[in-house]
Design an enzyme around this catalytic site. Structure first.
Site, PDB file in Angstrom:
ATOM      1  N   GLY A  88      -3.925   5.920  16.730  1.00 44.66           N
ATOM      2  CA  GLY A  88      -4.262   7.329  16.593  1.00 44.66           C
ATOM      3  C   GLY A  88      -5.664   7.485  16.024  1.00 44.66           C
ATOM      4  CG  ASP A  89      -7.808  11.147  16.773  1.00 45.18           C
ATOM      5  OD1 ASP A  89      -6.849  11.376  16.007  1.00 45.18           O
ATOM      6  OD2 ASP A  89      -8.279  11.995  17.541  1.00 45.18           O
ATOM      7  CG  ASP A  94      13.608   3.537 -30.990  1.00 43.85           C
ATOM      8  OD1 ASP A  94      14.672   3.560 -30.339  1.00 43.85           O
ATOM      9  OD2 ASP A  94      12.715   2.679 -30.830  1.00 43.85           O
ATOM     10  CE1 TYR A 112       0.323   1.715   4.354  1.00 43.22           C
ATOM     11  CE2 TYR A 112       0.818  -0.625   4.495  1.00 43.22           C
ATOM     12  CZ  TYR A 112       0.858   0.642   5.039  1.00 43.22           C
ATOM     13  OH  TYR A 112       1.444   0.828   6.259  1.00 43.22           O
TER      14      TYR A 112
END
Length: 431
Positions: free
Chosen positions: A90-91, A206, A43
């Site tokens: 923690g809130d 290229d 994540y």
């Protein structure tokens, strides 16, 4: 004695973490769950310190009685094993991507009468922001080089985007979106520097016309403003006698991997397919080039990836498999299978055969033509690295053409500025 469980990334510490631990100690013996490298990589960007190092640090904190490894961002499995009386957090997780995990914690705790304790969040501090800042400071060549091989161990698959200059590097570095299905933040894991885009932004064809010195200038330009691992499109790898020196150079400046293709002669872009002459190299000769590069490298983490051009040249999946086995035996760390077909059947047929040959060697795909398949679908078929190539170039060109045509048509830049351009202040802030 009651127990209080605290889950932490524990990569970059600040006073907010200490505050949570000290609050947890008021309710019982503190058990800290250190998220594993694999859990973090699902994540957010990989941690600066590995799991073992972070465990050692937390174990020496005051009020910490025990440290365990939490192998998932979700708490359920760990909570069922420990059955703590309290979970302390923690809130800040009442909103945003963590609120689903919060709800799962509350539901799990109810099974044995556990309770969630929430501590006021230290709003002026952010572990994620501090981690990004420290990561940019500590992004030395050695650390950066190793990121790709570590990500391959930690993540189901790696998502890469093309970059060709400092600006596109900044876009690749900082772009992220919220995935509503998984409630996680998605971002690019790595950057792909292709010869096509590098040449195009320099106004050159290229055909390997842009030499390695110029390519390195582009790499350095991107590295100065980014931290993510770089995968370089190395075309054919050049002459056999030169390839070992190229590897040493790329490794020294911090490139994580080079992909070289098994073609010879004047390079023709692979997406032309058989419309132009695509001459495959003798697999034995190409294997010698791979071995030369592996012999030259000094670190274990640098990767040489063999790009298989059999399907581009109109050959069979069996031909690609034959070549892949030879290149792996020569030391290639991974293979890239390429095709210009839109259906993807040939790519999937190759990955099926290759996975029967090896379940662990990484497969790289570039779904430019078969882009109807999602990353998850490609991974399910066997892909480990998915490169979204040349999209920033292709999206920039039409926008720039609209702008110049508008200015030429109206004789003024106002309409173009209003319709096609971001405000100058945003440009200055963005950079």
């Amino acid at each position: 004695m009651k127990t209080a469980y605290v889950s932490m990334t524990t990569d970059v510490f600040h006073s907010g973490h200490i505050n949570i631990i000290n609050n947890a100690a008021k309710y019982g013996q503190v058990i800290v769950g250190v998220l594993s490298d694999e859990a973090i990589a699902t994540y957010k960007r990989p941690p600066l310190l590995n799991t073992e190092e972070r465990i050692k640090i937390v174990s020496n904190f005051k009020n910490v009685e025990r440290v365990v490894v939490q192998n998932s961002r979700e708490y359920t499995e760990t909570l069922l094993e420990l059955k703590p009386d309290y979970v302390v957090h923690g809130d800040n997780w009442r909103t945003g991507s963590l609120q689903i995990i919060r709800a799962q914690v509350i539901k799990t705790l109810k099974a044995w009468g556990g309770e969630l304790i929430e501590v006021p969040y230290s709003k002026h501090l952010s572990g994620d922001k501090l981690s990004r800042k420290v990561s940019s400071i500590l992004s030395t060549p050695a650390i950066r080089l190793a990121k790709l091989s570590n990500l391959l161990k930690w993540k189901p698959y790696i998502r890469a985007i093309d970059t060709s200059n400092g600006l596109t590097g900044i876009i690749a570095e900082n772009s992220r979106v919220m995935d509503e299905k998984t409630n996680t933040v998605k971002e690019f894991d790595a950057m792909w520097i292709s010869s096509l885009c590098d040449s195009a932004f320099k106004g050159k064809p290229d055909i390997e016309l842009v030499d390695l010195t110029s390519r390195i200038n582009t790499i350095n330009e991107i590295m100065e403003v980014t931290t993510k691992p770089i995968i370089l499109d190395g075309d054919t790898g050049g002459k056999l006698e030169h390839f070992g020196f190229h590897v040493k150079t790329l490794e020294r400046i911090g490139v994580s991997a080079v992909i070289i293709e098994d073609k010879t002669g004047l390079k023709q872009n692979s997406l032309f397919g058989t419309d132009v002459e695509q001459v495959l190299d003798n697999p034995a000769d190409f294997a010698v080039k791979i071995a030369e590069g592996k012999h030259a490298q000094a670190t274990r983490e640098f990767m040489i990836i063999a790009r298989l051009e059999s399907l581009i040249a109109g050959k069979s999946v069996d031909d690609a498999m034959m070549r892949a086995k030879i290149y792996i035996d020569a030391g290639a760390d991974a293979v890239m299978i390429h095709s210009k077909e839109k259906h993807g059947d040939d790519i999937f047929a190759f990955m099926k055969q290759f996975r029967e040959y090896s379940s662990t060697i990484p497969i790289v795909v570039v779904p430019t033509t078969y882009n109807q398949f999602t990353e998850d679908e490609l991974h399910a078929k066997g892909a480990n690295v998915i490169i979204h190539a040349n999209h920033l170039l292709r999206s920039a060109y039409p926008s720039m053409m609209k702008t110049v045509q508008s200015i030429l048509t109206t004789g003024s830049s106002k309409e173009a500025s209003d319709k096609y351009c971001m405000p100058l202040k945003e440009v200055l802030t963005f950079i």
